[in-house]
Design a protein around this motif. Sequence first.
Motif, PDB file in Angstrom:
ATOM      1  N   LYS A 184       0.832  -1.219   0.000  1.00  0.00           N
ATOM      2  CA  LYS A 184       0.000   0.000   0.000  1.00  0.00           C
ATOM      3  C   LYS A 184       0.862   1.263   0.000  1.00  0.00           C
ATOM      4  CE  LYS A 184      -1.073   0.343   4.949  1.00  0.00           C
ATOM      5  NZ  LYS A 184      -1.346  -0.767   5.813  1.00  0.00           N
ATOM      6  N   TYR A 194       1.869   3.778  -3.166  1.00  0.00           N
ATOM      7  CA  TYR A 194       1.033   4.847  -3.714  1.00  0.00           C
ATOM      8  C   TYR A 194       1.209   6.166  -2.973  1.00  0.00           C
ATOM      9  CZ  TYR A 194      -1.176   0.865  -5.973  1.00  0.00           C
ATOM     10  OH  TYR A 194      -1.391  -0.275  -6.699  1.00  0.00           O
ATOM     11  N   PHE A 227       1.637   4.286 -11.380  1.00  0.00           N
ATOM     12  CA  PHE A 227       0.594   3.280 -11.580  1.00  0.00           C
ATOM     13  C   PHE A 227      -0.286   3.646 -12.778  1.00  0.00           C
ATOM     14  CE2 PHE A 227      -3.464   1.129 -10.858  1.00  0.00           C
ATOM     15  CZ  PHE A 227      -2.986  -0.174 -10.970  1.00  0.00           C
ATOM     16  N   GLY A 239     -10.423   1.486  -2.666  1.00  0.00           N
ATOM     17  CA  GLY A 239      -9.230   1.598  -3.517  1.00  0.00           C
ATOM     18  C   GLY A 239      -9.594   2.163  -4.870  1.00  0.00           C
ATOM     19  N   ALA A 240     -10.226   3.345  -4.861  1.00  0.00           N
ATOM     20  CA  ALA A 240     -10.800   3.911  -6.091  1.00  0.00           C
ATOM     21  C   ALA A 240      -9.748   4.328  -7.112  1.00  0.00           C
ATOM     22  CB  ALA A 240     -11.665   5.113  -5.734  1.00  0.00           C
ATOM     23  N   GLY A 241      -8.554   4.714  -6.646  1.00  0.00           N
ATOM     24  CA  GLY A 241      -7.525   5.195  -7.578  1.00  0.00           C
ATOM     25  C   GLY A 241      -8.030   6.417  -8.338  1.00  0.00           C
ATOM     26  N   LYS A 255     -12.003   3.807 -14.759  1.00  0.00           N
ATOM     27  CA  LYS A 255     -13.022   2.835 -15.186  1.00  0.00           C
ATOM     28  C   LYS A 255     -14.359   3.080 -14.492  1.00  0.00           C
ATOM     29  CE  LYS A 255      -9.813   0.018 -14.135  1.00  0.00           C
ATOM     30  NZ  LYS A 255      -9.530  -1.043 -13.206  1.00  0.00           N
ATOM     31  N   ASP A 302      -9.683   5.637  -0.480  1.00  0.00           N
ATOM     32  CA  ASP A 302      -8.330   5.286  -0.911  1.00  0.00           C
ATOM     33  C   ASP A 302      -7.349   5.707   0.175  1.00  0.00           C
ATOM     34  OD1 ASP A 302      -7.273   4.581  -4.052  1.00  0.00           O
ATOM     35  OD2 ASP A 302      -5.757   5.147  -2.578  1.00  0.00           O
ATOM     36  N   PHE A 303      -6.291   4.926   0.273  1.00  0.00           N
ATOM     37  CA  PHE A 303      -5.232   5.193   1.235  1.00  0.00           C
ATOM     38  C   PHE A 303      -4.407   6.407   0.791  1.00  0.00           C
ATOM     39  CE2 PHE A 303      -1.091   3.713   3.146  1.00  0.00           C
ATOM     40  CZ  PHE A 303      -1.508   3.828   4.453  1.00  0.00           C
ATOM     41  N   ASP A 324      -8.683   6.425   3.700  1.00  0.00           N
ATOM     42  CA  ASP A 324      -8.685   5.375   4.728  1.00  0.00           C
ATOM     43  C   ASP A 324      -8.267   4.045   4.099  1.00  0.00           C
ATOM     44  OD1 ASP A 324      -9.049   4.293   7.227  1.00  0.00           O
ATOM     45  OD2 ASP A 324     -11.055   5.105   7.493  1.00  0.00           O
ATOM     46  N   THR A 325      -8.084   3.028   4.938  1.00  0.00           N
ATOM     47  CA  THR A 325      -7.776   1.687   4.427  1.00  0.00           C
ATOM     48  C   THR A 325      -9.094   0.943   4.169  1.00  0.00           C
ATOM     49  OG1 THR A 325      -7.742   0.661   6.594  1.00  0.00           O
ATOM     50  CG2 THR A 325      -5.654   1.570   5.790  1.00  0.00           C
ATOM     51  N   TYR A 326      -8.991  -0.162   3.400  1.00  0.00           N
ATOM     52  CA  TYR A 326     -10.189  -0.963   3.125  1.00  0.00           C
ATOM     53  C   TYR A 326     -10.842  -1.379   4.442  1.00  0.00           C
ATOM     54  CZ  TYR A 326      -7.501  -1.747  -1.226  1.00  0.00           C
ATOM     55  OH  TYR A 326      -6.756  -1.597  -2.364  1.00  0.00           O
ATOM     56  N   GLY A 384     -10.384  -3.444 -10.008  1.00  0.00           N
ATOM     57  CA  GLY A 384      -8.957  -3.318 -10.276  1.00  0.00           C
ATOM     58  C   GLY A 384      -8.124  -4.461  -9.722  1.00  0.00           C
ATOM     59  N   ASN A 395      -7.953  -5.400  -6.796  1.00  0.00           N
ATOM     60  CA  ASN A 395      -7.332  -4.950  -5.542  1.00  0.00           C
ATOM     61  C   ASN A 395      -7.248  -6.067  -4.495  1.00  0.00           C
ATOM     62  OD1 ASN A 395      -7.412  -2.482  -6.788  1.00  0.00           O
ATOM     63  ND2 ASN A 395      -8.650  -1.446  -5.261  1.00  0.00           N
TER      64      ASN A 395
HETATM   65  C1  LIG Z   1      -4.181  -1.342  -8.062  1.00  0.00           C
HETATM   66  S1  LIG Z   1      -4.748   0.302  -7.742  1.00  0.00           S
HETATM   67  C2  LIG Z   1      -6.360   0.187  -8.479  1.00  0.00           C
HETATM   68  C3  LIG Z   1      -7.085   1.481  -8.586  1.00  0.00           C
HETATM   69  C4  LIG Z   1      -8.486   1.381  -9.228  1.00  0.00           C
HETATM   70  N1  LIG Z   1      -9.399   0.571  -8.435  1.00  0.00           N
HETATM   71  C5  LIG Z   1      -8.380   0.829 -10.621  1.00  0.00           C
HETATM   72  O1  LIG Z   1      -8.876  -0.281 -10.847  1.00  0.00           O
HETATM   73  O2  LIG Z   1      -7.807   1.492 -11.475  1.00  0.00           O
HETATM   74  C6  LIG Z   1      -5.051   0.204  -6.011  1.00  0.00           C
HETATM   75  C7  LIG Z   1      -5.565   1.484  -5.356  1.00  0.00           C
HETATM   76  O3  LIG Z   1      -5.917   1.144  -4.012  1.00  0.00           O
HETATM   77  C8  LIG Z   1      -5.224   1.983  -3.086  1.00  0.00           C
HETATM   78  N2  LIG Z   1      -4.853   1.108  -1.950  1.00  0.00           N
HETATM   79  C9  LIG Z   1      -3.883   0.155  -1.912  1.00  0.00           C
HETATM   80  N3  LIG Z   1      -3.921  -0.498  -0.740  1.00  0.00           N
HETATM   81  C10 LIG Z   1      -4.937   0.059  -0.023  1.00  0.00           C
HETATM   82  C11 LIG Z   1      -5.495  -0.194   1.263  1.00  0.00           C
HETATM   83  N4  LIG Z   1      -5.024  -1.155   2.045  1.00  0.00           N
HETATM   84  N5  LIG Z   1      -6.550   0.569   1.666  1.00  0.00           N
HETATM   85  C12 LIG Z   1      -7.056   1.561   0.865  1.00  0.00           C
HETATM   86  N6  LIG Z   1      -6.568   1.835  -0.365  1.00  0.00           N
HETATM   87  C13 LIG Z   1      -5.530   1.101  -0.798  1.00  0.00           C
HETATM   88  C14 LIG Z   1      -4.038   2.562  -3.806  1.00  0.00           C
HETATM   89  O4  LIG Z   1      -3.695   3.834  -3.298  1.00  0.00           O
HETATM   90  C15 LIG Z   1      -4.526   2.609  -5.256  1.00  0.00           C
HETATM   91  O5  LIG Z   1      -5.138   3.841  -5.582  1.00  0.00           O
END
Ligand SMILES: C[S@@+](CC[C@H](N)C(=O)[O-])C[C@H]1O[C@@H](n2cnc3c(N)ncnc32)[C@H](O)[C@@H]1O
Length: 321
Positions: free
Chosen positions: A29, A32, A40, A83-85, A89, A110-111, A137-139, A160, A162
């Motif tokens: 995590k 990012y 990314f 984890g919206a990024g 999409k 999103d973190f 925040d975290t998931y 994604g 995730n």
């Molecule tokens: C692989 S990217 C995918 C982004 C988006 N969902 C997509 O499909 O394009 C993962 C996203 O989740 C966030 N992320 C990673 N680990 C996380 C966690 N434990 N809690 C919250 N967000 C997290 C990252 O900051 C990043 O924006």
Amino acid sequence: MNAKNTDFGSFAQDVMLGLNSTPKTLPSKYFYDAKGDKLFQQIMALPEYYLTRKEYEILELQHEQILEQVLASNQPFNLVELGAGDGMKTKILLRYLTEQKVEFTYYPVDFSGSVLEELEGSLAKELPQLVVKPLQDTYRDSLKKQVWEDGRPNLILFMGANLGNFGVDEAKNIIDHLRVGTKRGDLVLLGFDLKKNPQTILNAYHDEQGVTREFNMNLLDRINRELDADFDRDSFVHWPTYDPVSGECRSYLVSEKTQDVTIGALNQTFKFEAFESIFTEISKKYSLSEISYLASLGGFEVKENFMDSEGYFADVLWEKK
Ligand SMILES: C[S@@+](CC[C@H](N)C(=O)[O-])C[C@H]1O[C@@H](n2cnc3c(N)ncnc32)[C@H](O)[C@@H]1O
């Protein structure tokens, strides 16, 4: 939104725990930050990185079927995205829902504060009428806190691939958080990268331009920048692997020599033997039967598996029983 930087204490603590473990590890995590978010975005556009294109195809061609049930209920709802990024999409779904004139609030979680700011800014321009409440925040913590509006049905997006960034036990733990964080009738849409030709998978994490290598190296740069460390990135090799039995693609940074790395903020020096590795990321590939098993663990019924034309990727729709 007021984006805060990653909590310094937890970053330092996680780096300390990871580098004191055997074998050494660093949580993905932390890839990012502002630079990692940009890297990314470059990865998503790489020819080898099929995941984004395949999920885009699914959402573009099948968004009406995916959203049919939530629209049929004709009730205001919460659209929560873990984890919206950059939401590239997700905007396919957001545009369609907006056109349908249904009442909903979008909660991107999103973190990374920087990616949330970018998302909020782009949505304000592209879909100004959308109600957006970003949550840094975290998931797990967001599913525990559930700050979204009470009493409304929830559609939770976890796209994604995730969930693939967790090993088997941790993925089950996240599914358990989804079980506790949802009520009967709530829907969850999860994106899974599916098992396929091992070479195709390995290439996605070993691109010719070296962007994935840079993405991994950014973790060392970030520790240098934020925790006053002296990692020499040129003495580490990026090494992705794929195991077709477990479906686990794992990435490592391997020290090419015996060396000491000092992290000032931790007041500690870490010893690396020659060819000792740091495990940086897992990207697990699933079979449809493994996905159905996860659904049953969380008390969800599989409504439908939406796949791309090559069967590379699946967005699966689950309903809480
Ligand atoms: C692989 S990217 C995918 C982004 C988006 N969902 C997509 O499909 O394009 C993962 C996203 O989740 C966030 N992320 C990673 N680990 C996380 C966690 N434990 N809690 C919250 N967000 C997290 C990252 O900051 C990043 O924006």
